[in-house]
Design an enzyme around this catalytic site. Structure first.
Site, mmCIF file in Angstrom:
data_model
loop_
_atom_site.group_PDB
_atom_site.id
_atom_site.type_symbol
_atom_site.label_atom_id
_atom_site.label_comp_id
_atom_site.label_asym_id
_atom_site.label_seq_id
_atom_site.Cartn_x
_atom_site.Cartn_y
_atom_site.Cartn_z
ATOM 1 C CG HIS A 143 -2.170 -0.828 1.015
ATOM 2 N ND1 HIS A 143 -3.111 -0.554 0.054
ATOM 3 C CD2 HIS A 143 -2.601 -1.943 1.671
ATOM 4 C CE1 HIS A 143 -4.084 -1.453 0.120
ATOM 5 N NE2 HIS A 143 -3.804 -2.306 1.092
ATOM 6 C CG ASP A 173 -2.122 4.522 -3.338
ATOM 7 O OD1 ASP A 173 -1.192 3.722 -3.526
ATOM 8 O OD2 ASP A 173 -2.987 4.362 -2.456
#
Length: 412
Positions: A143, A173
């Protein structure tokens, strides 16, 4: 009004944040984005609170709506041969395919890049992954924080002697993944206009986040054996100088970015402390820093805002998110828009499009976020399937239409 990407056909197989943010930009700029979702719960973020009351279950997540306006949705089971055949037919007329699975997932299903390129040699295929299509970490899960940690950014963020500080925004991201993917896709499309051929766009969120450290990496890469390593709290733009820091004021915080001497000098003269001009680059904890802290603490945020309007010194209030979203600047730049979402009692407010084009501007409010599988029948019909064929595909479970009722939560 036509957008700059009108006519561009995008198949988006991605989920959650990086891929959908990339296709959000493409859709806002006029591309026809089709979300290709599975026959189960689809994009996991659909089921995540907070919810917009009155909206159909699969499209009521505020997170989902913020990332998926200007898109349509079809549900396919890519584990079935018939579902894969549908994808192959859709690919023949597509310009771009975007996915965010781990490397090799679509290859194992029989619809990887080589297979899709056989159907459409002009296809631009973009894969967003944590660590890229090759290298020692290609198969690992991750992540945003993991990517920032491995790329060195997290280690450099925070105060000297303190713990690493996680950013509120997902830098890897969005900045390292979604934005790099959008650039890569548009670059490949530009090259295709010359060659007529598509290509594979490999976007690693770790690579992308590392590239944000261009200047610091340049400094580290030319450092000699005796030069100290870079450490958090000791960098010019993240804590080393008293002239470039947030400061507490009487009722909140302000940001002071007087990096150039002319701006710091303007602040010193404005507060009647020209004796501090030569102290601009003193570190936190120094006597000069404590004096600057005391000066800031003596006035309110509103007083400092008025001061900044009179003295050009790179000083601005530090706004909470709710204040920023309602600020004069955000309103003037149309960075909050309202979309009519079926079922909602009032328009749903979302962030606007940050890219402003003068002649062919984007249209972030063109269409709301789609319900899960809401466009399955229409897409299949446009692809040449007859009513009986569509019914057979549904009966076999290869495709599915809209679904009612929550299917679960990716956070659960």
């Amino acid at each position: 009004m036509s957008g700059p990407l009108d006519g561009l056909r995008v198949l988006d197989l991605s989920r959650l944040l990086p891929g959908p943010f990339c296709s959000l930009l493409l859709g806002d700029l006029g591309a026809d984005v089709l979300k290709v979702e599975d026959t189960g719960m689809g994009d996991y973020v659909r089921w995540s609170p907070p919810y917009v009351e009155g909206v159909e279950d699969s499209a009521r997540s505020a997170y989902f709506l913020a990332l998926n306006r200007n898109k349509r949705s079809i549900r396919l089971d890519l584990k079935s041969e018939a579902g894969r055949e549908v994808l192959l037919r859709l690919v023949r007329d597509a310009d771009v395919l975007l996915e965010s699975f781990r490397p090799g997932v679509l290859d194992r299903l029989g619809v990887g890049y080589d297979r899709l390129r056989g159907e459409n040699p002009a296809l631009v295929y973009c894969a967003i992954t944590g660590y890229g299509q090759d290298g020692p970490y290609r198969d690992r899960a991750g992540h945003d924080m993991n990517y920032l940690g491995l790329g060195g950014m997290l280690a450099l963020t925070g105060e000297a002697g303190g713990p690493p500080v996680q950013n509120a925004g997902q830098v890897a991201d969005v900045g390292g993944g979604a934005l790099m993917a959008a650039v890569g896709i548009l670059a490949a499309l530009q090259e295709r206009a010359r060659s007529g051929e598509g290509q594979f766009v490999d976007v690693s969120m770790t690579d992308g986040a590392l590239s944000w450290l261009a200047m610091l990496a340049a400094q580290q890469l030319v450092a000699g054996p005796g030069d100290p390593p870079l450490r958090r709290g000791q960098l010019p733009l993240s804590g080393a100088f008293l002239c470039y820091r947030p400061y507490a004021c009487a009722d909140g915080w302000v940001t002071f970015g007087a990096l150039e001497p002319k701006f710091f000098g303007a602040w010193c003269r404005g507060v009647g402390r020209e004796d501090l001009v030569e102290q601009q680059f003193q570190p936190p904890g120094s006597d000069a820093h404590r004096e600057v802290e005391a000066i800031f603490a003596a006035r309110t945020r509103e007083q400092w805002t008025a001061f900044a309007a009179e003295h050009d010194c790179c000083l601005e209030p530090l706004l909470e998110l709710e204040e920023a979203l309602d600020s004069e600047l955000v309103r003037a730049r149309e960075m909050v828009v309202a979309l009519d979402q079926p079922g909602a009692a009032e328009p749903v407010r979302q962030l606007g499009l940050p890219i402003k084009l003068s002649r062919t501007p984007g249209e972030p409010t063109r269409a709301p976020g789609p319900v899960l599988g809401g466009d399955t029948d229409a897409v299949l019909e446009a692809a040449g399937y007859g009513a009986e064929e569509i019914a057979a595909l549904k009966e076999a479970g290869a495709v599915a239409g809209p679904v009612s009722g929550a299917q679960g939560s990716f956070l659960g």
